[in-house]
Design a protein around this motif. Sequence first.
Motif: not given
Length: 351
Positions: A74, A112-113, A116-117, A119
């Motif tokens: 991810n 990514n989880d 939801y991203e 950054s």
Amino acid sequence: MKKLLCLISLMCLILLSCKKTDVLPGLDTSPVEYGVDDKYELRALKSDKQGIDSTTVFQLTSKEEINNNFIKNNMQIVPEQEYKIEKLSGTTYNIIPAVNLENDKIYQIVLNDEGYEYSWAFQTKKKFVVESTLPTDRSGYVPSNSGIEIYFSLSGLEELDDFFEIKPHVDGKFIYKNNTAIFVPDKLEENINYTVTIKKGYGLKDSEQKLEEDYSFSFNTKKEKYAEIYFDRPLTNIYENNAKIIEAYINNENLEFDINIYQYSNADYFAENINDFAETGKFFTGSVDDIEGLSLLNTIKQKPNISYKNIYNTPKGLFEIPGLPKGYYLLEFSTNSGEKNYHFLQINDML
């Protein structure tokens, strides 16, 4: 009576059912709550106000336990960069780039989880180098009251005194402004070749970055007046079987020059005089007669043959020095005005 006993028993049961349960000291029974943005934290372990280091490791911390596979599947570094994962605990991992990051570049790390991203963006430091100088390298006619300005790629400069060298030596002081160090000399002399070196190891106040190699540049201070003759370089080297031609710029092509030809008794004296010139920018101090191992060989009179004129309309003259064998010489050019200019000459048997 039976009714009264039943009523008392019922009230006891109610009181027992309302009694507060004991809680173990230090145990927080409140529910865990955090915003989705707080679930992960990522930081660079090697950074300062200039940015992150190109060799940095990133550390990821999670509010919940995760594993290597989750990160591997991810997480992505943009621009694409391979990385290794080092587990410190169930919630803390080091992200180690496989190769050093590029200097002065923005990197984005994306995780990514569940749709939801997350950054994070980081910028690597610029490499610490000398970007430019004033005067520029090999510049001429520099005013003798000039300062010497060194422009670096980063600000927050350390004291430069121990890493600055100017030859011939000149006393002075430094002024610092942002990414610029300015050397203010007490006095630069006229018509001298100066060489400035910023030595490797010089760095910044709050950073480990250092210059990786010496940086040198040179310049020549302008004359108080234009010389009647001047040369591109202080030394001419001629093969013994070739014509002995000396090139020079002439400000008056009608001038006739007296040329005193001095000869060195051996190569050591010649090399010593050359080294002195490199150190001081002067052919000698005092008189030419004080130069050890040097004697007057001959004197000739000659008007130069004009070969061409440069973009400033300054004529370039050719002087022919006849009859000189292999050896080491100092030429003295003078005119009726009393001005004297000097030039090294080496005649050898090597092309």
